[in-house]
Design a protein around this motif. Structure first.
Motif: not given
Ligand code: SF4
Ligand code: SF4
Lengths: 293, 223
Positions: B13-37
Protein backbone atom coordinates in the motif's frame (compact mmCIF):
# COMPACT_ATOMS: atom_id res chain seq x y z
CA UNK A 1 63.85 -18.43 17.93
CA UNK A 2 60.83 -17.83 15.73
CA UNK A 3 57.59 -19.76 16.09
CA UNK A 4 58.46 -21.80 13.01
CA UNK A 5 62.00 -22.52 14.23
CA UNK A 6 60.66 -23.48 17.65
CA UNK A 7 58.25 -25.98 16.11
CA UNK A 8 60.89 -27.36 13.79
CA UNK A 9 63.40 -27.71 16.61
CA UNK A 10 61.01 -30.02 18.42
CA UNK A 11 60.37 -27.60 21.29
CA UNK A 12 56.94 -27.94 22.90
CA UNK A 13 55.47 -24.60 21.81
CA UNK A 14 52.81 -22.44 23.39
CA UNK A 15 50.62 -19.97 21.57
CA UNK A 16 48.00 -17.70 23.10
CA UNK A 17 45.27 -15.59 21.64
CA UNK A 18 44.58 -11.87 21.46
CA UNK A 19 41.10 -10.69 20.54
CA UNK A 20 41.22 -7.18 19.05
CA UNK A 21 39.03 -4.61 20.81
CA UNK A 22 35.80 -3.18 19.48
CA UNK A 23 36.88 0.43 19.26
CA UNK A 24 40.12 2.34 19.13
CA UNK A 25 41.13 2.00 22.79
CA UNK A 26 43.89 -0.59 22.64
CA UNK A 27 45.24 -0.10 26.17
CA UNK A 28 43.86 -3.44 27.43
CA UNK A 29 45.15 -5.25 24.35
CA UNK A 30 48.63 -3.86 24.98
CA UNK A 31 48.38 -4.85 28.64
CA UNK A 32 47.62 -8.44 27.54
CA UNK A 33 50.59 -8.35 25.20
CA UNK A 34 52.85 -7.28 28.06
CA UNK A 35 51.57 -10.22 30.11
CA UNK A 36 52.35 -12.73 27.36
CA UNK A 37 55.63 -11.29 26.17
CA UNK A 38 58.65 -13.54 26.69
CA UNK A 39 56.41 -16.41 27.77
CA UNK A 40 54.58 -17.69 24.71
CA UNK A 41 56.12 -18.53 21.33
CA UNK A 42 53.49 -16.64 19.35
CA UNK A 43 50.07 -15.04 19.66
CA UNK A 44 47.12 -15.59 17.36
CA UNK A 45 45.23 -12.43 16.57
CA UNK A 46 41.61 -13.24 15.81
CA UNK A 47 39.78 -11.94 12.74
CA UNK A 48 36.42 -10.39 13.68
CA UNK A 49 35.80 -13.45 15.82
CA UNK A 50 32.21 -14.70 16.01
CA UNK A 51 31.53 -12.29 13.13
CA UNK A 52 31.54 -9.37 15.56
CA UNK A 53 33.08 -6.28 13.94
CA UNK A 54 36.29 -5.13 15.63
CA UNK A 55 39.76 -3.79 14.89
CA UNK A 56 41.21 -5.89 12.08
CA UNK A 57 43.64 -8.67 12.78
CA UNK A 58 46.40 -7.18 10.63
CA UNK A 59 46.74 -3.95 12.65
CA UNK A 60 46.85 -5.75 15.99
CA UNK A 61 49.42 -8.20 14.56
CA UNK A 62 51.63 -5.25 13.70
CA UNK A 63 51.21 -3.81 17.19
CA UNK A 64 52.06 -7.21 18.69
CA UNK A 65 55.21 -7.28 16.56
CA UNK A 66 56.16 -3.81 17.80
CA UNK A 67 55.69 -5.04 21.37
CA UNK A 68 58.05 -7.94 20.91
CA UNK A 69 55.54 -10.72 20.32
CA UNK A 70 55.42 -12.93 17.27
CA UNK A 71 51.96 -12.74 15.73
CA UNK A 72 49.93 -15.36 13.88
CA UNK A 73 47.53 -13.57 11.56
CA UNK A 74 44.15 -15.27 11.60
CA UNK A 75 42.46 -14.87 8.26
CA UNK A 76 38.88 -15.83 7.57
CA UNK A 77 37.17 -15.94 4.19
CA UNK A 78 33.94 -14.40 5.46
CA UNK A 79 34.57 -10.72 4.81
CA UNK A 80 36.98 -10.45 1.87
CA UNK A 81 37.07 -11.74 -1.67
CA UNK A 82 40.15 -13.29 -3.25
CA UNK A 83 41.57 -9.94 -4.30
CA UNK A 84 41.30 -8.43 -0.81
CA UNK A 85 42.69 -11.59 0.85
CA UNK A 86 45.75 -11.72 -1.36
CA UNK A 87 46.33 -8.01 -1.02
CA UNK A 88 46.11 -8.23 2.79
CA UNK A 89 48.49 -11.20 2.76
CA UNK A 90 51.05 -9.21 0.79
CA UNK A 91 50.50 -6.25 3.13
CA UNK A 92 50.98 -8.44 6.19
CA UNK A 93 54.20 -9.85 4.81
CA UNK A 94 55.72 -6.46 4.07
CA UNK A 95 54.87 -5.43 7.64
CA UNK A 96 56.93 -8.35 8.90
CA UNK A 97 54.11 -10.76 9.74
CA UNK A 98 55.18 -14.27 8.79
CA UNK A 99 52.59 -16.62 10.26
CA UNK A 100 49.08 -16.99 8.94
CA UNK A 101 46.20 -19.20 10.05
CA UNK A 102 43.72 -19.87 7.24
CA UNK A 103 40.14 -20.32 8.33
CA UNK A 104 36.62 -20.28 6.93
CA UNK A 105 35.19 -17.95 9.57
CA UNK A 106 31.95 -18.01 11.55
CA UNK A 107 28.86 -17.13 9.55
CA UNK A 108 27.62 -13.53 9.77
CA UNK A 109 24.45 -14.80 11.45
CA UNK A 110 26.52 -15.37 14.62
CA UNK A 111 27.65 -11.76 14.85
CA UNK A 112 26.50 -8.20 15.32
CA UNK A 113 25.90 -7.35 11.64
CA UNK A 114 23.46 -10.09 10.73
CA UNK A 115 22.34 -8.41 7.50
CA UNK A 116 25.89 -8.37 6.08
CA UNK A 117 26.55 -10.19 2.83
CA UNK A 118 28.76 -13.18 3.64
CA UNK A 119 31.61 -13.37 1.11
CA UNK A 120 33.18 -16.87 1.10
CA UNK A 121 34.48 -16.22 -2.41
CA UNK A 122 37.06 -18.86 -1.54
CA UNK A 123 37.44 -21.05 1.54
CA UNK A 124 40.14 -22.32 3.88
CA UNK A 125 41.61 -25.06 1.63
CA UNK A 126 41.79 -22.71 -1.32
CA UNK A 127 43.25 -19.95 0.88
CA UNK A 128 46.05 -22.30 1.93
CA UNK A 129 46.79 -22.94 -1.74
CA UNK A 130 46.91 -19.20 -2.34
CA UNK A 131 49.42 -18.71 0.49
CA UNK A 132 51.53 -21.44 -1.05
CA UNK A 133 51.39 -19.72 -4.44
CA UNK A 134 52.36 -16.34 -2.92
CA UNK A 135 55.27 -18.04 -1.15
CA UNK A 136 56.35 -19.25 -4.57
CA UNK A 137 56.23 -15.79 -6.10
CA UNK A 138 52.90 -16.04 -7.90
CA UNK A 139 49.38 -14.90 -7.19
CA UNK A 140 46.52 -17.41 -7.44
CA UNK A 141 46.10 -16.64 -11.13
CA UNK A 142 49.74 -17.43 -11.79
CA UNK A 143 50.78 -13.80 -12.27
CA UNK A 144 54.32 -13.15 -11.21
CA UNK A 145 54.95 -11.16 -8.02
CA UNK A 146 57.73 -8.69 -7.54
CA UNK A 147 58.94 -10.37 -4.39
CA UNK A 148 57.47 -13.55 -2.93
CA UNK A 149 56.00 -13.86 0.57
CA UNK A 150 57.56 -16.05 3.22
CA UNK A 151 54.61 -17.25 5.24
CA UNK A 152 54.50 -20.13 7.64
CA UNK A 153 50.92 -21.19 7.11
CA UNK A 154 48.59 -23.10 9.33
CA UNK A 155 45.00 -24.22 9.58
CA UNK A 156 42.45 -25.39 12.12
CA UNK A 157 40.87 -28.75 12.82
CA UNK A 158 38.09 -29.99 15.10
CA UNK A 159 39.19 -33.41 16.42
CA UNK A 160 35.89 -33.97 18.24
CA UNK A 161 33.57 -33.12 15.35
CA UNK A 162 30.60 -35.46 15.04
CA UNK A 163 30.73 -37.08 12.52
CA UNK A 164 34.51 -36.74 12.42
CA UNK A 165 35.30 -38.42 9.07
CA UNK A 166 34.43 -35.44 6.82
CA UNK A 167 36.56 -33.27 9.14
CA UNK A 168 39.52 -35.65 8.76
CA UNK A 169 39.14 -35.67 4.98
CA UNK A 170 39.27 -31.88 5.07
CA UNK A 171 42.34 -32.07 7.32
CA UNK A 172 44.05 -34.14 4.64
CA UNK A 173 43.08 -31.63 1.98
CA UNK A 174 44.53 -28.83 4.08
CA UNK A 175 47.80 -30.71 4.44
CA UNK A 176 47.93 -31.22 0.69
CA UNK A 177 47.16 -27.53 0.17
CA UNK A 178 50.27 -26.58 2.14
CA UNK A 179 49.28 -26.31 5.81
CA UNK A 180 52.40 -26.69 7.94
CA UNK A 181 50.82 -26.53 11.36
CA UNK A 182 47.36 -27.02 12.88
CA UNK A 183 45.70 -25.52 15.90
CA UNK A 184 42.74 -27.50 17.16
CA UNK A 185 39.35 -26.60 18.57
CA UNK A 186 39.39 -26.87 22.38
CA UNK A 187 39.93 -30.42 23.57
CA UNK A 188 39.09 -31.90 26.98
CA UNK A 189 39.44 -35.63 26.50
CA UNK A 190 43.10 -36.57 26.18
CA UNK A 191 42.40 -40.21 25.34
CA UNK A 192 40.21 -39.21 22.42
CA UNK A 193 42.74 -36.62 21.36
CA UNK A 194 45.38 -39.35 21.26
CA UNK A 195 43.21 -41.20 18.75
CA UNK A 196 43.08 -38.10 16.58
CA UNK A 197 46.85 -37.69 16.86
CA UNK A 198 47.28 -41.28 15.71
CA UNK A 199 45.70 -40.13 12.47
CA UNK A 200 47.40 -36.71 12.31
CA UNK A 201 50.87 -38.19 12.90
CA UNK A 202 50.68 -39.82 9.48
CA UNK A 203 51.20 -36.37 7.95
CA UNK A 204 54.25 -34.10 8.04
CA UNK A 205 52.56 -31.34 10.04
CA UNK A 206 52.82 -29.93 13.54
CA UNK A 207 49.77 -29.99 15.79
CA UNK A 208 48.98 -27.62 18.66
CA UNK A 209 46.13 -28.76 20.91
CA UNK A 210 43.58 -26.06 21.70
CA UNK A 211 42.60 -25.15 25.26
CA UNK A 212 39.80 -23.10 26.70
CA UNK A 213 39.86 -22.87 30.51
CA UNK A 214 36.71 -24.11 32.22
CA UNK A 215 35.58 -21.52 34.75
CA UNK A 216 32.73 -23.54 36.18
CA UNK A 217 30.55 -26.61 35.71
CA UNK A 218 27.96 -24.29 34.20
CA UNK A 219 30.39 -23.14 31.55
CA UNK A 220 31.27 -26.75 30.73
CA UNK A 221 27.61 -27.59 30.25
CA UNK A 222 27.17 -24.51 28.10
CA UNK A 223 30.09 -25.51 25.86
CA UNK A 224 28.72 -29.02 25.49
CA UNK A 225 25.33 -27.71 24.55
CA UNK A 226 26.12 -24.77 22.32
CA UNK A 227 29.65 -24.90 20.96
CA UNK A 228 30.12 -27.22 17.99
CA UNK A 229 32.97 -29.72 18.25
CA UNK A 230 33.49 -29.31 22.02
CA UNK A 231 32.85 -32.22 24.37
CA UNK A 232 33.69 -31.81 28.05
CA UNK A 233 33.66 -35.26 29.70
CA UNK A 234 31.38 -35.74 32.71
CA UNK A 235 34.24 -36.46 35.13
CA UNK A 236 35.67 -32.97 34.54
CA UNK A 237 32.26 -31.41 35.12
CA UNK A 238 32.03 -33.41 38.37
CA UNK A 239 35.50 -32.25 39.38
CA UNK A 240 34.49 -28.61 38.88
CA UNK A 241 31.25 -29.15 40.79
CA UNK A 242 33.08 -30.77 43.69
CA UNK A 243 35.47 -27.83 43.87
CA UNK A 244 32.60 -25.47 44.75
CA UNK A 245 31.97 -21.98 43.46
CA UNK A 246 35.01 -20.35 45.08
CA UNK A 247 37.51 -22.88 43.83
CA UNK A 248 35.98 -23.64 40.41
CA UNK A 249 38.19 -21.35 38.36
CA UNK A 250 41.31 -22.53 40.14
CA UNK A 251 40.28 -26.11 39.45
CA UNK A 252 39.70 -25.20 35.80
CA UNK A 253 43.23 -23.81 35.61
CA UNK A 254 44.56 -26.99 37.21
CA UNK A 255 42.71 -29.18 34.72
CA UNK A 256 44.18 -27.24 31.80
CA UNK A 257 47.68 -27.33 33.31
CA UNK A 258 47.39 -31.05 34.03
CA UNK A 259 46.31 -31.81 30.45
CA UNK A 260 49.09 -29.69 28.98
CA UNK A 261 51.66 -31.38 31.18
CA UNK A 262 50.43 -34.80 30.05
CA UNK A 263 50.54 -33.82 26.37
CA UNK A 264 54.09 -32.63 26.77
CA UNK A 265 55.37 -35.50 28.88
CA UNK A 266 53.83 -38.16 26.68
CA UNK A 267 54.88 -36.25 23.54
CA UNK A 268 51.34 -36.53 22.22
CA UNK A 269 51.49 -33.34 20.11
CA UNK A 270 53.85 -30.49 19.31
CA UNK A 271 52.47 -27.77 21.51
CA UNK A 272 49.36 -26.07 22.80
CA UNK A 273 47.21 -23.11 21.91
CA UNK A 274 45.61 -21.45 24.92
CA UNK A 275 42.49 -19.42 24.17
CA UNK A 276 42.07 -17.34 27.31
CA UNK A 277 39.04 -15.34 26.10
CA UNK A 278 39.37 -12.41 28.50
CA UNK A 279 41.60 -14.21 31.03
CA UNK A 280 44.94 -13.47 29.43
CA UNK A 281 46.42 -12.88 32.88
CA UNK A 282 45.82 -16.57 33.64
CA UNK A 283 47.99 -17.81 30.76
CA UNK A 284 51.29 -17.46 32.68
CA UNK A 285 49.68 -19.20 35.70
CA UNK A 286 48.63 -22.15 33.54
CA UNK A 287 52.09 -22.32 31.98
CA UNK A 288 53.73 -22.27 35.39
CA UNK A 289 51.48 -25.03 36.74
CA UNK A 290 52.10 -27.07 33.59
CA UNK A 291 55.83 -26.76 34.16
CA UNK A 292 56.42 -24.65 31.08
CA UNK A 293 57.89 -21.55 32.74
CA UNK B 1 10.55 -23.08 -10.31
CA UNK B 2 10.72 -19.55 -8.94
CA UNK B 3 9.44 -19.31 -5.41
CA UNK B 4 7.55 -16.18 -4.44
CA UNK B 5 5.69 -14.95 -1.40
CA UNK B 6 3.23 -12.11 -1.15
CA UNK B 7 4.59 -8.83 0.09
CA UNK B 8 3.41 -7.44 3.32
CA UNK B 9 0.18 -5.58 2.45
CA UNK B 10 1.23 -2.43 4.35
CA UNK B 11 4.40 -2.25 2.30
CA UNK B 12 2.48 -2.75 -0.92
CA UNK B 13 0.00 0.00 0.00
CA UNK B 14 2.88 2.35 0.80
CA UNK B 15 4.29 1.76 -2.70
CA UNK B 16 1.04 2.23 -4.59
CA UNK B 17 -0.56 4.95 -2.49
CA UNK B 18 -0.46 7.63 -5.16
CA UNK B 19 -2.52 5.58 -7.65
CA UNK B 20 -6.21 4.67 -7.71
CA UNK B 21 -6.88 2.38 -10.66
CA UNK B 22 -4.98 -0.84 -11.25
CA UNK B 23 -4.71 -3.67 -13.74
CA UNK B 24 -3.58 -6.96 -12.15
CA UNK B 25 -1.33 -9.54 -13.81
CA UNK B 26 -0.62 -13.01 -12.37
CA UNK B 27 1.11 -16.05 -13.87
CA UNK B 28 -0.18 -19.57 -14.45
CA UNK B 29 3.18 -21.22 -13.85
CA UNK B 30 5.36 -20.88 -10.74
CA UNK B 31 3.34 -18.11 -9.10
CA UNK B 32 0.17 -20.19 -9.41
CA UNK B 33 1.87 -23.19 -7.80
CA UNK B 34 3.08 -20.90 -5.02
CA UNK B 35 -0.44 -19.51 -4.65
CA UNK B 36 0.82 -15.96 -5.21
CA UNK B 37 -0.29 -15.36 -8.79
CA UNK B 38 -3.20 -17.77 -9.33
CA UNK B 39 -6.70 -16.66 -10.41
CA UNK B 40 -7.78 -17.00 -6.74
CA UNK B 41 -4.89 -14.85 -5.56
CA UNK B 42 -5.84 -12.17 -8.08
CA UNK B 43 -9.49 -12.26 -6.94
CA UNK B 44 -8.37 -11.90 -3.37
CA UNK B 45 -6.13 -8.95 -4.29
CA UNK B 46 -9.01 -7.30 -6.11
CA UNK B 47 -11.18 -7.59 -2.99
CA UNK B 48 -8.42 -6.21 -0.85
CA UNK B 49 -7.80 -3.21 -3.10
CA UNK B 50 -11.50 -2.46 -3.27
CA UNK B 51 -11.57 -2.51 0.51
CA UNK B 52 -8.82 0.10 0.44
CA UNK B 53 -10.95 2.34 -1.79
CA UNK B 54 -9.09 1.48 -5.01
CA UNK B 55 -10.45 0.34 -8.38
CA UNK B 56 -9.40 -2.71 -10.37
CA UNK B 57 -9.90 -2.08 -14.10
CA UNK B 58 -9.18 -5.67 -15.11
CA UNK B 59 -6.98 -8.69 -14.51
CA UNK B 60 -5.19 -11.44 -16.39
CA UNK B 61 -3.35 -14.62 -15.52
CA UNK B 62 -1.07 -15.07 -18.55
CA UNK B 63 0.27 -18.50 -19.35
CA UNK B 64 3.90 -17.68 -18.64
CA UNK B 65 4.52 -14.23 -17.18
CA UNK B 66 8.24 -14.24 -17.89
CA UNK B 67 7.64 -14.91 -21.57
CA UNK B 68 7.47 -11.27 -22.55
CA UNK B 69 6.21 -11.60 -26.09
CA UNK B 70 3.52 -14.18 -25.28
CA UNK B 71 2.25 -12.11 -22.36
CA UNK B 72 2.12 -9.01 -24.54
CA UNK B 73 -0.03 -10.86 -27.10
CA UNK B 74 -2.35 -12.23 -24.39
CA UNK B 75 -2.78 -8.72 -22.98
CA UNK B 76 -4.10 -7.38 -26.32
CA UNK B 77 -7.66 -8.37 -25.48
CA UNK B 78 -7.43 -6.34 -22.25
CA UNK B 79 -6.24 -3.17 -23.97
CA UNK B 80 -9.10 -1.01 -22.72
CA UNK B 81 -8.81 -2.16 -19.12
CA UNK B 82 -5.06 -1.62 -19.23
CA UNK B 83 -5.45 1.86 -20.69
CA UNK B 84 -7.92 2.74 -17.94
CA UNK B 85 -5.45 1.82 -15.18
CA UNK B 86 -2.94 4.30 -13.73
CA UNK B 87 -0.61 1.49 -12.71
CA UNK B 88 0.01 -2.24 -13.08
CA UNK B 89 0.36 -4.63 -10.15
CA UNK B 90 2.15 -7.85 -11.03
CA UNK B 91 1.63 -10.96 -8.94
CA UNK B 92 4.40 -13.18 -10.26
CA UNK B 93 8.18 -13.22 -9.78
CA UNK B 94 10.54 -10.32 -10.44
CA UNK B 95 11.06 -11.59 -13.98
CA UNK B 96 7.34 -11.57 -14.77
CA UNK B 97 7.10 -8.13 -13.21
CA UNK B 98 9.77 -6.84 -15.55
CA UNK B 99 7.94 -8.32 -18.56
CA UNK B 100 5.22 -5.84 -17.61
CA UNK B 101 7.78 -3.04 -17.26
CA UNK B 102 8.75 -3.75 -20.87
CA UNK B 103 5.18 -4.13 -22.13
CA UNK B 104 4.00 -0.89 -20.47
CA UNK B 105 6.65 1.76 -21.17
CA UNK B 106 4.34 4.55 -19.98
CA UNK B 107 2.83 3.04 -16.84
CA UNK B 108 4.26 2.44 -13.39
CA UNK B 109 4.59 -1.27 -12.55
CA UNK B 110 4.60 -2.63 -8.97
CA UNK B 111 5.51 -6.08 -7.66
CA UNK B 112 2.99 -7.61 -5.25
CA UNK B 113 5.37 -10.47 -4.45
CA UNK B 114 8.91 -10.98 -3.17
CA UNK B 115 10.93 -13.42 -5.26
CA UNK B 116 12.85 -15.77 -3.02
CA UNK B 117 14.71 -18.51 -4.83
CA UNK B 118 14.77 -21.22 -7.45
CA UNK B 119 13.07 -24.03 -5.60
CA UNK B 120 11.99 -27.62 -5.65
CA UNK B 121 8.45 -28.36 -4.55
CA UNK B 122 8.91 -31.11 -1.98
CA UNK B 123 5.24 -31.30 -1.02
CA UNK B 124 2.24 -29.19 -1.94
CA UNK B 125 3.33 -25.57 -1.54
CA UNK B 126 6.46 -26.56 0.38
CA UNK B 127 9.60 -25.35 -1.31
CA UNK B 128 13.32 -25.91 -0.79
CA UNK B 129 16.18 -24.17 -2.50
CA UNK B 130 18.59 -26.55 -4.20
CA UNK B 131 20.35 -24.51 -6.88
CA UNK B 132 21.55 -20.90 -6.96
CA UNK B 133 22.16 -20.77 -10.72
CA UNK B 134 25.86 -20.15 -10.21
CA UNK B 135 26.79 -20.43 -13.88
CA UNK B 136 28.98 -23.53 -13.71
CA UNK B 137 27.59 -26.61 -12.04
CA UNK B 138 29.94 -28.47 -9.70
CA UNK B 139 27.63 -31.14 -8.34
CA UNK B 140 29.22 -33.76 -10.56
CA UNK B 141 32.06 -33.57 -8.00
CA UNK B 142 29.89 -33.34 -4.89
CA UNK B 143 27.65 -36.42 -5.04
CA UNK B 144 24.86 -34.55 -6.79
CA UNK B 145 24.28 -32.23 -3.83
CA UNK B 146 24.94 -28.53 -4.32
CA UNK B 147 27.20 -27.11 -1.60
CA UNK B 148 26.93 -23.62 -3.03
CA UNK B 149 23.25 -23.59 -2.18
CA UNK B 150 22.84 -26.09 0.65
CA UNK B 151 25.77 -24.77 2.70
CA UNK B 152 25.14 -21.19 3.91
CA UNK B 153 28.83 -20.48 3.31
CA UNK B 154 28.90 -22.18 -0.08
CA UNK B 155 32.03 -24.12 0.91
CA UNK B 156 33.57 -26.32 -1.76
CA UNK B 157 35.97 -28.53 0.17
CA UNK B 158 34.27 -30.01 3.21
CA UNK B 159 32.49 -29.01 6.40
CA UNK B 160 33.51 -26.03 8.52
CA UNK B 161 34.24 -26.30 12.22
CA UNK B 162 30.73 -25.15 13.01
CA UNK B 163 29.06 -28.41 12.04
CA UNK B 164 27.38 -29.95 15.04
CA UNK B 165 25.97 -33.50 15.12
CA UNK B 166 25.46 -33.35 11.39
CA UNK B 167 23.71 -29.98 11.45
CA UNK B 168 24.78 -26.57 10.28
CA UNK B 169 26.22 -23.89 12.55
CA UNK B 170 23.76 -21.41 11.11
CA UNK B 171 20.70 -23.34 12.28
CA UNK B 172 19.96 -26.79 13.67
CA UNK B 173 17.16 -26.93 11.07
CA UNK B 174 19.69 -27.09 8.25
CA UNK B 175 21.44 -30.43 7.78
CA UNK B 176 25.13 -29.73 7.06
CA UNK B 177 25.53 -29.99 3.28
CA UNK B 178 28.98 -31.53 3.65
CA UNK B 179 27.78 -34.26 5.97
CA UNK B 180 25.07 -35.04 3.41
CA UNK B 181 27.67 -35.13 0.64
CA UNK B 182 29.89 -37.35 2.78
CA UNK B 183 27.05 -39.76 3.54
CA UNK B 184 26.10 -40.02 -0.10
CA UNK B 185 29.68 -40.45 -1.31
CA UNK B 186 30.06 -43.23 1.24
CA UNK B 187 26.89 -44.88 0.00
CA UNK B 188 28.12 -44.58 -3.58
CA UNK B 189 31.47 -45.99 -2.50
CA UNK B 190 33.13 -42.85 -3.72
CA UNK B 191 34.87 -41.38 -0.65
CA UNK B 192 38.12 -40.92 -2.56
CA UNK B 193 36.41 -38.23 -4.64
CA UNK B 194 35.85 -36.19 -1.49
CA UNK B 195 39.61 -36.00 -1.01
CA UNK B 196 40.04 -34.09 -4.22
CA UNK B 197 40.35 -30.35 -3.82
CA UNK B 198 37.83 -28.31 -5.76
CA UNK B 199 39.47 -25.18 -7.11
CA UNK B 200 38.27 -21.65 -6.42
CA UNK B 201 35.11 -21.04 -8.38
CA UNK B 202 35.06 -18.88 -11.48
CA UNK B 203 32.24 -16.54 -10.52
CA UNK B 204 32.50 -14.72 -13.85
CA UNK B 205 30.51 -17.63 -15.27
CA UNK B 206 27.51 -16.32 -13.40
CA UNK B 207 28.04 -12.65 -14.14
CA UNK B 208 24.91 -10.48 -14.11
CA UNK B 209 22.88 -9.86 -16.15
CA UNK B 210 22.86 -13.34 -17.64
CA UNK B 211 22.09 -13.68 -21.32
CA UNK B 212 21.87 -16.73 -23.53
CA UNK B 213 20.79 -17.21 -27.13
CA UNK B 214 20.19 -20.94 -27.01
CA UNK B 215 19.57 -21.33 -30.73
CA UNK B 216 22.78 -19.59 -31.67
CA UNK B 217 24.72 -21.55 -29.10
CA UNK B 218 23.32 -24.80 -30.46
CA UNK B 219 24.44 -23.90 -33.95
CA UNK B 220 27.89 -23.01 -32.65
CA UNK B 221 28.24 -26.26 -30.72
CA UNK B 222 27.30 -28.21 -33.79
CA UNK B 223 30.07 -26.30 -35.55
S1 SF4 C 1 26.66 -25.85 -8.58
FE1 SF4 C 1 25.69 -24.00 -9.40
S2 SF4 C 1 24.42 -24.70 -11.09
FE2 SF4 C 1 24.97 -26.53 -9.90
S3 SF4 C 1 23.27 -26.81 -8.48
FE3 SF4 C 1 24.77 -25.54 -7.43
S4 SF4 C 1 24.22 -23.41 -7.86
FE4 SF4 C 1 23.10 -24.72 -9.30
S1 SF4 D 1 28.01 -26.47 9.10
FE1 SF4 D 1 28.09 -27.43 7.08
S2 SF4 D 1 26.43 -26.47 5.92
FE2 SF4 D 1 26.80 -25.20 7.71
S3 SF4 D 1 28.22 -23.62 7.05
FE3 SF4 D 1 29.47 -25.28 7.90
S4 SF4 D 1 29.94 -26.61 6.17
FE4 SF4 D 1 28.27 -25.27 5.53
Amino acid sequence: MTFKEALESGKFVVTAEIGPPKGTDISETIHHMELLKGKVDAVNVTDNQSAVMRVNSLSICKIALDHGLEPILQMTCRDRNRIALQSDLLGANVLGIHNVLCMTGDHVSAGDHKGAKPVYDIESVQLLKIVDALNNGRDMMGNELKGATNFFQGAVVTPEANPVEPQLIKFEKKVKAGARFFQTQAIYDIEKFKEFMGFARRFPVKVLAGFVVLKSAGMANFLNKFVPGIKVPQELIDELKAAGKEKALDTGLNITARHIRQLKEEKICDGVHIMAIGMEDKVPIIMERAGLL
Amino acid sequence: MIITKQKDRDKLMECIKKHDKFFLIGCSECATLCGTGSPEALDEMEEFLKGQGKTVTGKLVPKTGCQTLGTKIELKKDKEACDAADAIIVMSCGAGTQSATEIFPDKPVYPANDSLFLGNMTRFQMFDERCSLCGECVIGMTAGICPITNCPKGLLNGPCGGMSDGNCEVSPDIPCAWVRIYERQKRLDNIEEMKETIEAKDWSKGQKPGRLYAKKQKEETKG
